[in-house]
Design a protein around this motif. Sequence first.
Motif, PDB file in Angstrom:
ATOM      1  N   UNK A 395       0.820  -1.202   0.000  1.00  0.00           N
ATOM      2  CA  UNK A 395       0.000   0.000   0.000  1.00  0.00           C
ATOM      3  C   UNK A 395       0.852   1.250   0.000  1.00  0.00           C
ATOM      4  N   UNK A 396       1.753   1.355   0.987  1.00  0.00           N
ATOM      5  CA  UNK A 396       2.592   2.544   1.156  1.00  0.00           C
ATOM      6  C   UNK A 396       4.011   2.096   1.467  1.00  0.00           C
ATOM      7  N   UNK A 397       4.994   2.624   0.715  1.00  0.00           N
ATOM      8  CA  UNK A 397       6.400   2.293   0.938  1.00  0.00           C
ATOM      9  C   UNK A 397       7.195   3.589   1.053  1.00  0.00           C
ATOM     10  N   UNK A 398       8.034   3.666   2.095  1.00  0.00           N
ATOM     11  CA  UNK A 398       8.951   4.793   2.287  1.00  0.00           C
ATOM     12  C   UNK A 398      10.307   4.209   2.634  1.00  0.00           C
ATOM     13  N   UNK A 399      11.334   4.500   1.805  1.00  0.00           N
ATOM     14  CA  UNK A 399      12.659   3.914   1.992  1.00  0.00           C
ATOM     15  C   UNK A 399      13.728   4.998   1.925  1.00  0.00           C
ATOM     16  N   UNK A 400      14.281   5.353   3.089  1.00  0.00           N
ATOM     17  CA  UNK A 400      15.393   6.282   3.129  1.00  0.00           C
ATOM     18  C   UNK A 400      16.689   5.572   3.469  1.00  0.00           C
ATOM     19  N   UNK A 401      17.711   6.345   3.835  1.00  0.00           N
ATOM     20  CA  UNK A 401      18.971   5.813   4.336  1.00  0.00           C
ATOM     21  C   UNK A 401      19.118   6.175   5.809  1.00  0.00           C
ATOM     22  N   UNK A 402      19.831   5.365   6.556  1.00  0.00           N
ATOM     23  CA  UNK A 402      20.004   5.629   7.982  1.00  0.00           C
ATOM     24  C   UNK A 402      20.653   6.986   8.220  1.00  0.00           C
ATOM     25  N   UNK A 403      21.585   7.378   7.340  1.00  0.00           N
ATOM     26  CA  UNK A 403      22.274   8.659   7.509  1.00  0.00           C
ATOM     27  C   UNK A 403      21.700   9.760   6.608  1.00  0.00           C
ATOM     28  N   UNK A 404      20.597   9.474   5.931  1.00  0.00           N
ATOM     29  CA  UNK A 404      19.926  10.495   5.108  1.00  0.00           C
ATOM     30  C   UNK A 404      18.450  10.119   5.056  1.00  0.00           C
ATOM     31  N   UNK A 405      17.757  10.452   6.120  1.00  0.00           N
ATOM     32  CA  UNK A 405      16.383  10.001   6.250  1.00  0.00           C
ATOM     33  C   UNK A 405      15.430  10.850   5.420  1.00  0.00           C
ATOM     34  N   UNK A 406      14.379  10.223   4.965  1.00  0.00           N
ATOM     35  CA  UNK A 406      13.273  10.936   4.341  1.00  0.00           C
ATOM     36  C   UNK A 406      12.488  11.638   5.430  1.00  0.00           C
ATOM     37  N   UNK A 407      12.134  12.903   5.222  1.00  0.00           N
ATOM     38  CA  UNK A 407      11.564  13.710   6.301  1.00  0.00           C
ATOM     39  C   UNK A 407      10.230  14.338   5.908  1.00  0.00           C
ATOM     40  N   UNK A 408       9.379  14.442   6.903  1.00  0.00           N
ATOM     41  CA  UNK A 408       8.128  15.198   6.777  1.00  0.00           C
ATOM     42  C   UNK A 408       7.219  14.638   5.682  1.00  0.00           C
ATOM     43  N   UNK A 409       6.641  13.496   5.968  1.00  0.00           N
ATOM     44  CA  UNK A 409       5.703  12.840   5.057  1.00  0.00           C
ATOM     45  C   UNK A 409       4.338  12.822   5.745  1.00  0.00           C
TER      46      UNK A 409
END
Length: 449
Positions: A395-409
């Motif tokens: 349904x919903x996937x969000x994939x960042x990096x530990x040292x560069x996180x995806x922010x404010x979703x």
Amino acid sequence: MNIRLFLILSFTTFAFAQNNQFPTAKVDSIVNAIQLPKFPSFQINVVKLGAKGDSISNSKPFFDKAMALCKKNNGGTIVVPKGVYFLKGPVHFTSNVNLKLEKGAKIKFSDTPEDYLPMVLTSWEGTMLYNYSPLIYAYDCTNIALTGEGTIDGEGGRTWKSFKAQEGKGKELSREMNHDNVPLKDRKFGTGYFLRPQMIQFFNCKNILVENVRIENSPFWCLHLLKSESITIRGISYKSLNYNNDGIDPEYAKNVLIENVTFNNGDDNVAIKAGRDHEGRAHTATPSENIVVRNCNFKGLHGVVIGSEMSAGVQNVFVENCKTVGYLKRGIYLKTNADRGGFIKNVFVRNIQLDEVEDCLYITANYHGEGKGFQSEISNVSFSDITCNKASASGIVIEGFADKKIKNISLNNIEIKSAKNAISSTNAENVILNEVFIGEKATIPSAAK
């Protein structure tokens, strides 16, 4: 189901939650800033110059003559009446010209690669280079339009289609030249490299209108908006199912309105890009920005995509009031990897109706697991009022990096009736959910027995 959501109740989270409503005023200001092209009263009918709509005779010389007459008269309208006009080679625009295809008119292009030489300055998958001319090409033009109810047929299903299996050498060389900063004058491809041309490309142009025409059978990307601004695309339709037949690709583009489009193409419907890797990062002063997509019917591979070539950055993207008319692999797809750098920010999506997809909403900073050293910044993305009947994967996937996180979703009022996996969120900060339903809605809890 894999759920790892970081819900941080801080001041910044609260501020984002309070201010992530769809910014209608910003959309209105973008649309109001876009200028439609204006044309002199001069008109020329290609048939009167000698073109024959018999699908056999080569009408290119008469289209070229019409364009030259418009240039001599400081612009005008080229009228293409009912008939099938075969062109052995490209149409090259000059400024202040409207190419108008009347109802029942079709431009059918040759699929002989040599007809699209000499090479022109263009771009291929995010890298600037010299290659076959796009079939319809405008470079450094102002006030140009492609209008009417006729059809443009790129004949991409035979010779051009065969190029796909042979493009590897040229593709890899183009990327090496990008990474090695090879001078543009030395990036010459064309014969022997098998890089297919775009169907329509507007390059370094301003005040563009594409309205009501039908696009069929493109060799490669269908409509490429490269380093251009003040663009209106509306009412057009597609049947173009060859390899890499993206519908509309704004790249380093600014102030773009895409509305009332009926997609049916063999790749992304709208793919917003901004250059690739080292070359793209050198052009951060010209990100793709201020792009509005609304009232469209999606059908193809993905609905709206940002990336993966987005190294100069993409910002201020607004998608609303769209629906699918068939299967999509992914509905809304933000993709980048650690080769790209750049940023994706300020993306607002609302009132989207999806039927069956593989994944409904997908944000990844690790596309294909490729690259290193240049992680992208992804922040400030809002999804609201979205429905989906079935997601065969997630349904919903969000994939960042530990040292560069995806922010404010922000995810607000999302209903996915069926999904194999509900939510997978890793390396993300400030993910806010409100009225999110995946699967059957829970009701009043049952009483203890």
